[in-house]
Design an enzyme around this catalytic site. Structure first.
Site, PDB file in Angstrom:
ATOM      1  N   LYS A  75       0.839  -1.201   0.000  1.00 33.17           N
ATOM      2  CA  LYS A  75       0.000   0.000   0.000  1.00 33.17           C
ATOM      3  C   LYS A  75       0.871   1.247   0.000  1.00 33.17           C
ATOM      4  O   LYS A  75       2.043   1.196   0.368  1.00 33.17           O
ATOM      5  CB  LYS A  75      -0.911   0.021   1.241  1.00 33.17           C
ATOM      6  CG  LYS A  75      -1.904  -1.115   1.285  1.00 33.17           C
ATOM      7  CD  LYS A  75      -2.985  -0.925   0.262  1.00 33.17           C
ATOM      8  CE  LYS A  75      -4.029  -2.024   0.387  1.00 33.17           C
ATOM      9  NZ  LYS A  75      -4.929  -2.045  -0.729  1.00 33.17           N
ATOM     10  N   CYS A  76       0.280   2.351  -0.377  1.00 29.77           N
ATOM     11  CA  CYS A  76       0.941   3.643  -0.358  1.00 29.77           C
ATOM     12  C   CYS A  76       1.526   3.884   1.041  1.00 29.77           C
ATOM     13  O   CYS A  76       0.869   3.547   2.027  1.00 29.77           O
ATOM     14  CB  CYS A  76      -0.071   4.730  -0.699  1.00 29.77           C
ATOM     15  SG  CYS A  76       0.588   6.384  -0.679  1.00 29.77           S
ATOM     16  N   PRO A  77       2.735   4.327   1.140  1.00 32.52           N
ATOM     17  CA  PRO A  77       3.635   4.896   0.142  1.00 32.52           C
ATOM     18  C   PRO A  77       4.714   3.922  -0.363  1.00 32.52           C
ATOM     19  O   PRO A  77       5.639   4.338  -1.038  1.00 32.52           O
ATOM     20  CB  PRO A  77       4.289   6.048   0.890  1.00 32.52           C
ATOM     21  CG  PRO A  77       4.479   5.481   2.275  1.00 32.52           C
ATOM     22  CD  PRO A  77       3.228   4.625   2.501  1.00 32.52           C
TER      23      PRO A  77
END
Length: 78
Positions: free
Chosen positions: A16-18
């Site tokens: 997932k981000c980042p």
């Protein structure tokens, strides 16, 4: 994108981000100007994140594709 044009690949599927951006940034730092990085991601936010990343860093966003929930992003090192 021609496979021969791709210098490095970052597999950030399942992250997932980042994380996809951080892995791409680290890979790009080791590459020479004009080389191409392919990033594989499954986080839908990666599409917008890499557009922003490209504008902020000056690296060229060559293409983004999606197939069955997997995103492929191509960046050219500035």
């Amino acid at each position: 994108m021609n496979e021969a044009e791709i210098t490095r690949e970052v597999d950030a599927r399942g992250e997932k981000c980042p994380v996809p951006i951080l892995r791409a940034k680290k890979a790009l730092a080791t590459m020479e100007s004009g080389q191409v990085l392919r990033v594989l991601a499954t986080d839908p936010a990666a599409v917008g994140d890499f557009r922003f990343f490209s504008r902020q860093t000056g690296n060229t966003l060559l293409d983004q594709t999606e197939s069955d929930g997997e995103y492929t992003i191509y960046l050219k090192r500035k």
